[in-house]
Design a protein around this motif. Structure first.
Motif, mmCIF file in Angstrom:
data_model
loop_
_atom_site.group_PDB
_atom_site.id
_atom_site.type_symbol
_atom_site.label_atom_id
_atom_site.label_comp_id
_atom_site.label_asym_id
_atom_site.label_seq_id
_atom_site.Cartn_x
_atom_site.Cartn_y
_atom_site.Cartn_z
ATOM 1 N N GLN A 195 54.296 35.532 56.394
ATOM 2 C CA GLN A 195 53.932 34.497 57.370
ATOM 3 C C GLN A 195 52.433 34.200 57.318
ATOM 4 O O GLN A 195 52.001 33.078 57.546
ATOM 5 C CB GLN A 195 54.358 34.923 58.773
ATOM 6 N N ARG A 196 51.651 35.209 57.011
ATOM 7 C CA ARG A 196 50.217 34.980 56.859
ATOM 8 C C ARG A 196 49.958 34.021 55.699
ATOM 9 O O ARG A 196 49.148 33.089 55.810
ATOM 10 C CB ARG A 196 49.509 36.328 56.631
ATOM 11 N N ALA A 197 50.665 34.221 54.579
ATOM 12 C CA ALA A 197 50.497 33.329 53.426
ATOM 13 C C ALA A 197 50.949 31.913 53.774
ATOM 14 O O ALA A 197 50.325 30.925 53.368
ATOM 15 C CB ALA A 197 51.290 33.864 52.239
ATOM 16 N N MET A 198 52.030 31.824 54.535
ATOM 17 C CA MET A 198 52.532 30.517 54.979
ATOM 18 C C MET A 198 51.460 29.781 55.794
ATOM 19 O O MET A 198 51.199 28.582 55.578
ATOM 20 C CB MET A 198 53.791 30.728 55.832
ATOM 21 N N LEU A 199 50.815 30.483 56.698
ATOM 22 C CA LEU A 199 49.804 29.846 57.542
ATOM 23 C C LEU A 199 48.518 29.552 56.761
ATOM 24 O O LEU A 199 47.860 28.534 56.993
ATOM 25 C CB LEU A 199 49.508 30.714 58.769
ATOM 26 N N ASP A 200 48.137 30.430 55.849
ATOM 27 C CA ASP A 200 46.969 30.141 54.998
ATOM 28 C C ASP A 200 47.171 28.799 54.283
ATOM 29 O O ASP A 200 46.270 27.967 54.224
ATOM 30 C CB ASP A 200 46.787 31.236 53.937
#
Lengths: 247, 247, 247, 247, 247, 247
Positions: free
Chosen positions: C168-173
């Protein structure tokens, strides 16, 4: 003897406080884990942002110097829990003392700015620095002081959208300029504030609060200081029998 | 009686100190006036940037609380003059005490960072905030601690151009990130610093110094704090029988 | 005949809805007025930020085209109130229809992204655009979908601080990169997302949501769209008997 | 014959000049090495920022075309040393000639701007580009022309803090706009300058100097051009028996 | 039966259209390959920027839903080729329909803004987002509507340099503010536009077009949407027997 | 005598050239006037952006120094018209000579970079500075050298979208870094370029071209230098019987 016992009692309470203060992080961990696992997520994947919390663990209150433990217990008495800023900074007693002395000198002093206005400055400038701790914790305090459940979210997202009197708008414009480009502050800024009734001492207050939270935001951001869960909901219900905030 | 006389003496000395501290500003005024008048410049044109100095005038030392006057006299004893930061902040005794307590906790403590390295952080981050006072005053101190007449100008203009060991370069990269975008500090930053031998306490020191001067730079910028003339030249001659810096 | 009566009933309800929807703004006005008047504030001082609300007043629902009124009534049925985005955009029926068709195509479709993840993208990118309406309204929806009362404030202030799985962090980045500097998106970004299990269609979903709210944020910002009061508190209490969100 | 001997003499002198010019870099190397080794610093750690100096080594003056060698010797005669910009650019004779022809056309011409004012523009705009060479070398020249030991550090850190007449402040505001966002220069900028007595030719001078140093700063930054040590201290002592600057 | 045959014909034509639409990309590939190979370029080196085109390949028109195929064939009829935005978005039918409904609602509606002025907004704001597709495709349309072969390149590089009436300059200033920092739009912006004769509905049009292309630019940027070759030259010759643009 | 007559002829031709060169501006004026007058536009409204052209009018070629007139006539011979940069800079003969000497030293020299590659650097970096003159004029030259009618618009809008070999992409990444943040150029940048086959002299070429156009862009932007109309369409038709560009 009675004193020894009292101290033992206090130390026990301090341990409970520390445990309670640490609890939110634990719960957050569990909640993150409980998040609906979509098919792509590997179970063992570490949560991001967890490093800093591990790196600077919150201390056991019982081990802290007396004056610091007392300040923490007083805060707990007032708020019903120990705001994490107290525990995070307590590992550095000299810095702890200076930080809270500075905080109190700016936030608790008498002056033309109301307490709510001081907190407005904190929330608006901390949002510019993307400081989760200060936005959430001081947002809670602002809601209570201002008796307005909406104001904090408005200032944190875009203070220009809040229905503020022009005087408070000018105050926030200036505070945000100090936060973001203090080198360009000039006489014109001072004149604008004076036109709204602020004198030189009020202007010092506004600028100094923005400057102090420039420090505070950076401390919170690098050290992984997370707001206590209790702050998020505090002051959102107007009747607000909520505990009063410490700091 | 002897004590009364001593206090009177001290008060007189304090007045002389205050007069001396104000002198640079006066001289700067004269110098500005003496600047070759080109034909377009009207004589009565006010100098820019003068407002803040007038707005928050430096106090008469004799009127300050004892502990503050003593701290100022000690600084004068050590440096040969009173750095203007002492006089500018003295109008707010509680903030003065907290500021210098915080300063000393970070800049005078024991630790893996040398005193010169701490001053490197101050100069590099204060330059990013365009803070004339801190760049000039701490630049002087850095030259003396580092025994290098060039280092301060290099760090103030572009720290990447200074011939620093990779460890100090990594230290400044991190300090500048805390100064400019602390919200993006992450575990990778910590790992990089650890690869250069910094432990968690050293990292706290670097970040906290950058954070404290985020406060200090904003105070100096909005209040019109000007560096004493003496700082500009200090430590530029390697033999350097120059007075040691107070702060 | 029965139909005529039903339509009359509906029109009456629509008027009540419109009145209710406008109410928060009125209350906000009163609250602002009730704010502790400090001595410098002139009574007649106009509140800032009020212009846009006046300029594009919310329409009377009874006057709207049938399909739009029905969509609004359905939203009210579901949420218990009419989210202001429906009323603000209703003055432009063709744009209203296209906007919600696009919204539904992205936010209600099947796919690898959960509904909560879609709302995460909305909150994180809308915060970068300082969009009060979207941060508050979609923050409420996110809290409910994610069953987490803290997540929205975390993503709105600094999504890097939320305890999210790396996926999810990669998605938001990526979503934030699309929001802020889409011209620099390159193959490396796609590879990073694929390494977290997102395929090309998932990546399209993430980017398209960020792109759609780039539109939505700008509409809300220029038009003075204010979030309904109800959104601020929604989903903050885990048991959450709160009404389900219409958008 | 006499001529041959004179040329041989000149070539020898040129070699000494080149050696002297390289010396500061060597000394800087030694100084960096001599820096107090803290326990974490590995001895073999390479200094950062050293690459560019190695990549474009300063040439042996004796090998340069006659006109370039003569210009360099003239500069040395005037300044007492060879400013590194001459040696760094000499490896490209055609660019060297064009660069200094342009420089002289802007900096040595007659006009309403004093020589000190031209150097003010150089220092203020070069600081915006973080150009160590130009800030230090032209800072020295400015101190001498302006007979003010403080002015260069003030302009390099924050030109708004210098006690300048409003005319010079307007000049620097415009020069900095040309340096940073020339595409937004408009008629209003010209009107402002005219109100301070600058005519169209003066405005061209200001803009062209800012534009030329946009070139110069980039050359110095990418090529690792380091200011000679002598520049750092030059002009800092008002009696100033310092050598006059070449360029 | 006749209908079956007609459909078969249409499907064949659709295949030819799709092939033609893909052709530019193919040619671009060949052209890139044909670029003078300098000695350092390895033959097998992949061209940058090619990934997105491969990732979201343009669909075969014959496979698309009827309404979408018809819209595409109509566009082809009008322009002489199928603009790539139709093919790129066609893989998502619901989003395709909403996108073009929104586009038409803003770009084809009646109102005080001319069609050329609407395209001016698109070109100026898309340039700020570095969107190759929209700058080139809408630049072509603008040249045709405005009957000016220069205007598009001027607006794309620096709209302040185009010789526009003050009213159009104000329109573009506002559109660019909505594109870049919509959160700071305030009543003063509206007043400025009103002074140039724009009413509230015109202002909505300007802002909504800027907002819609904030969406469009991000879609084009992440998805690798490339402008058809035909757009680059269209409308550059004043007599302009060029085909009229479909979008 | 024959010589006198030849000179008179040349002077007449020069007047015609100057008139022709001024023509585009006149036509632009007429075109702007001819723009469909919408009802809100007052007839007398001055066009924006016209000030600079008026302020620094193009000189009569006949009045220029011989060498400058000859260079201009040569350019005219080659291009079929006089590029405005020659006329705009001619009012400052010394700067004119230095500018074109520098230009030729960088753009006409032998080396590993092709002429097309040099123009690529000009177009990509000039777009970052929003320089209309350089983007349009050098865009034309690039189209001709590269025999590609699309490349200039691609590099001007987003060079990452052009289908370039990785070597040219790396070249442009570096040139853009020099243009925008030269102070952060470091050894890693040099290593990256070397990995693509560029040696130290090639790197100097790339950086120096980016640096020279940092100057050129600022000159064009502040002085109101407008590209000749002829540049806009030049090189857009592959068979390209277009005149070869001067500069």
């Amino acid at each position: 003897m009675a004193k020894t016992k009292a101290l033992r009692e206090e130390a026990k309470q301090a341990k409970r406080v520390a445990a309670a203060a640490r609890a939110p992080a634990d719960k957050a961990g569990k909640r993150a884990k409980a998040t609906k696992q979509t098919k792509q997520t590997k179970a063992a994947e570490p949560a991001s942002g967890a490093g800093a919390a591990v790196r600077y663990p919150l201390p056991d209150i019982a081990t802290l110097p007396d004056d610091i433990r007392e300040r923490i217990l007083a805060a707990q008495e007032k708020a019903g829990f120990v705001p994490n800023v107290f525990l995070k900074l307590a590992r550095r007693p000299a810095e702890f003392r200076a930080f809270f002395a500075y905080h109190d000198a700016l936030m608790l002093k008498e002056g033309a700015l109301t307490k709510a206005e001081r907190e407005m400055i904190v929330v608006a400038t901390s949002a510019l620095n993307n400081c989760l701790y200060c936005v959430v914790a001081h947002g809670a305090i602002l809601r209570i002081y201002q008796k307005d459940p909406l104001i904090a979210d408005q200032l944190a997202t875009n203070y220009r959208k809040a229905a503020l009197p022009a005087r408070q708008r000018a105050m926030l414009d200036f505070a945000c300029k100090v936060a973001v480009s203090s080198a360009t502050v000039d006489d014109e800024d001072h004149r604008l504030l004076q036109a709204h009734g602020f004198d030189a001492e009020d202007i010092w207050d506004i600028a100094a609060i923005a400057a102090f939270f420039a420090l505070s935001n950076r401390l919170a951001n690098f050290s992984g200081m997370m707001p206590n869960e209790a702050f998020y909901a505090m002051g959102r219900n107007p009747p607000a029998q909520a505990p009063r905030p410490a700091r």
